[in-house]
Design an enzyme around this catalytic site. Structure first.
Site, mmCIF file in Angstrom:
data_model
loop_
_atom_site.group_PDB
_atom_site.id
_atom_site.type_symbol
_atom_site.label_atom_id
_atom_site.label_comp_id
_atom_site.label_asym_id
_atom_site.label_seq_id
_atom_site.Cartn_x
_atom_site.Cartn_y
_atom_site.Cartn_z
ATOM 1 N N ARG A 136 0.838 -1.324 -0.028
ATOM 2 C CA ARG A 136 -0.144 0.039 -0.100
ATOM 3 C C ARG A 136 0.985 1.351 -0.023
ATOM 4 N NH1 ARG A 136 -4.920 -2.098 3.805
ATOM 5 N NH2 ARG A 136 -5.951 -3.028 2.052
ATOM 6 N N LYS B 57 -21.268 -16.776 0.058
ATOM 7 C CA LYS B 57 -22.503 -16.853 0.566
ATOM 8 C C LYS B 57 -23.270 -16.222 -0.860
ATOM 9 C CE LYS B 57 -23.136 -17.026 5.501
ATOM 10 N NZ LYS B 57 -23.529 -16.147 6.306
ATOM 11 N N GLY C 193 -11.733 -9.011 -2.178
ATOM 12 C CA GLY C 193 -10.339 -9.298 -1.334
ATOM 13 C C GLY C 193 -9.826 -10.665 -1.548
ATOM 14 N N GLY D 298 -14.211 -4.249 0.036
ATOM 15 C CA GLY D 298 -15.640 -3.646 0.215
ATOM 16 C C GLY D 298 -15.986 -2.402 -0.482
HETATM 17 P P1 ADP Z 1 -14.205 -12.205 -2.354
HETATM 18 O O1 ADP Z 1 -13.467 -11.729 -1.007
HETATM 19 O O2 ADP Z 1 -13.365 -12.217 -3.450
HETATM 20 O O3 ADP Z 1 -15.351 -11.331 -2.548
HETATM 21 P P2 ADP Z 1 -15.733 -13.966 -0.751
HETATM 22 O O4 ADP Z 1 -15.251 -13.455 0.565
HETATM 23 O O5 ADP Z 1 -17.058 -13.663 -1.151
HETATM 24 O O6 ADP Z 1 -14.569 -13.547 -1.940
HETATM 25 O O7 ADP Z 1 -15.425 -15.537 -0.712
HETATM 26 C C1 ADP Z 1 -14.114 -16.121 -0.473
HETATM 27 C C2 ADP Z 1 -14.459 -17.264 0.232
HETATM 28 O O8 ADP Z 1 -15.156 -18.408 -0.125
HETATM 29 C C3 ADP Z 1 -13.076 -18.253 0.583
HETATM 30 O O9 ADP Z 1 -12.640 -18.003 1.931
HETATM 31 C C4 ADP Z 1 -13.287 -19.596 -0.085
HETATM 32 O O10 ADP Z 1 -12.825 -20.370 0.867
HETATM 33 C C5 ADP Z 1 -14.993 -19.601 0.052
HETATM 34 N N1 ADP Z 1 -15.409 -20.488 -0.478
HETATM 35 C C6 ADP Z 1 -15.404 -20.872 -1.867
HETATM 36 N N2 ADP Z 1 -15.860 -22.046 -2.408
HETATM 37 C C7 ADP Z 1 -16.387 -22.670 -1.477
HETATM 38 C C8 ADP Z 1 -17.062 -23.741 -1.110
HETATM 39 N N3 ADP Z 1 -17.458 -24.655 -2.236
HETATM 40 N N4 ADP Z 1 -17.576 -23.944 0.320
HETATM 41 C C9 ADP Z 1 -17.281 -23.152 1.106
HETATM 42 N N5 ADP Z 1 -16.566 -22.020 0.880
HETATM 43 C C10 ADP Z 1 -16.182 -21.756 -0.228
HETATM 44 MG MG MG Z 2 -13.772 -11.964 1.284
#
Ligand code: ADP
Ligand code: MG
Length: 394
Positions: free
Chosen positions: A35, A198, A351, A374
């Protein structure tokens, strides 16, 4: 178009610049200074063009009180090394006091100082007008270059612009260029890849993108809620109960809007949520009751790569599987490699997705990796970010 630091004649002017120096610390030492290095181009440009600079940032969560565990002192030292000139650190438990005001007033062209963590003051996160004014009085023009906090209306990100004109630094300019263009005026076909844990968290993003994309590909944990909604058995896979109805709504909306909506056709399922758990690949119609899906399968990878090869703009948010575990990182890595090899605009937001791409050593093969988790999410949701809205239009 927003004004940038290039649209200002800096001779004899003082910039009050909001950076994101929220670096990870271990026993007072900086463990990752990405950063800090990211901020250098804007700082150097200002110095070379005759400005004086008062830098400010938050670091961690001192909860509105002075807490020397979160001092920006180590940041000033590191910045001085990179710039090859002194970055004067002028600490104050109240962030702005007479000493700070005097130091800012005495700052000459080509000189730079850093004030203490703005979150030492509770007024920061309350976007308090009085604190905003105190910060604004340290200079003539506000330079906004902290994308990661631009979705929050705080005194140092938003309120300050009530008192002095605001322009963007190069980091924000880049975010707006790539994230903004991808969402507002993409070269088509435009595909979005959505993954992560989710459905509920990503609903606003998916809904907004359905208005814009030609193709939407779903992966990661959220896929199982779609399968369940379609009546398949998902075993012990992640289920977002509250997301079930939403998943059906999304499927319907995609059809109405003529968006090509792809779900995985096969998944890698394990006994337990652990890297050393035995695993096999199954069609999504045959997930065993006692196993859980942790990655997309080989057929899905093929199908998705083919869809992506036809795209000219791709936005990716959320990993395809549990990429933190080596055995279930295969799908995420394959999609990252596919994007890396394409002649298309590739934008990574989120992230964990950014961390995954960096972990695979493919970061510099992407057009743009958004620095704000975010903030990039809210941007993809189509929301107005308060810290961006205050930047003057050209
Ligand atoms: P980002 O930060 O890129 O927006 P998210 O925070 O929404 O992504 O999701 C990331 C998390 O989702 C990771 O920690 C990953 O392990 C989890 N994940 C991905 N696929 C699965 C799965 N099939 N079951 C449970 N967790 C999952
Ligand atoms: Mg995330």
């Amino acid at each position: 178009m927003k004004k940038t630091i290039k649209d200002v004649n800096w001779a004899g002017k003082k910039a009050v610049m909001r950076c994101d120096f929220n670096v990870p610390l271990k026993e007072g030492c900086i463990t990752d200074d990405t950063r800090i290095t990211a901020s250098l181009p804007s700082i150097k440009y200002l110095l070379e063009n005759g400005a004086a600079i008062v830098l400010m940032s938050h670091l961690g969560r001192p909860k509105g009180k002075p807490n020397h565990d979160y001092t920006l002192a180590p940041v000033a030292a590191r910045l001085s090394e990179y710039l090859g000139q002194e970055v004067k650190f002028v600490p104050s438990d109240v962030v702005v006091d007479d000493t700070v005001r005097a130091a800012a007033a005495a700052l000459g062209a080509g000189e730079v100082m850093l004030i203490e963590n703005v979150r030492y003051r509770a007024e920061e996160e309350k976007n308090d007008p009085e604190f905003s004014r105190e910060l604004s009085e340290l200079g003539d023009i506000f330079v906004q270059d902290a994308f990661g906090t631009s979705h929050r209306a705080h005194a140092s990100t938003t309120g300050i612009a009530d008192y002095i004109p605001a322009v963007s630094g190069f980091l924000i300019e880049k975010e707006l260029k790539f994230l903004g263009q991808a969402v507002e005026d993409p070269v088509r076909p435009f595909a979005a890849i959505m993954g992560g844990a989710k459905v509920k968290d990503k609903i606003p993003v998916i809904t907004n993108l359905l208005d814009k994309v030609d193709t939407l590909l779903i992966g990661g944990g959220m896929a199982y809620t779609f399968f369940k909604a379609q009546g398949y058995s998902i075993g012990k896979s992640l289920l977002d109960e509250e997301g079930l109805d939403l998943a059906l709504d999304i499927l319907k909306l995609a059809e109405e809007k003529g968006v090509k909506f792809l779900l995985p056709v096969d998944v890698v399922c394990a006994d337990e949520f652990a890297n050393d758990s035995p695993y096999d690949t199954y069609p999504v119609t045959a997930i065993p009751e006692d196993r859980m899906g942790l990655d997309i399968g080989a057929e899905t990878i093929k199908l998705y790569c083919k869809a992506l090869e036809e795209s000219k703009t791709i936005v990716w948010n959320g990993p395809m599987g549990v990429f933190e575990m080596e055995n279930f990182a295969v799908g995420t890595k394959a999609i990252a490699e596919c994007l890396a090899g394409l002649d298309a605009t590739t934008v990574i937001g989120g992230g964990d997705s950014a961390a995954a791409v960096t972990q695979f050593g493919l970061a510099d093969k992407m057009t743009h990796i958004s620095t704000g988790g975010g903030a990039s999410m809210e941007f993809l949701e189509g929301r107005v970010l308060p810290g961006i809205a205050i930047i003057e239009d050209l």
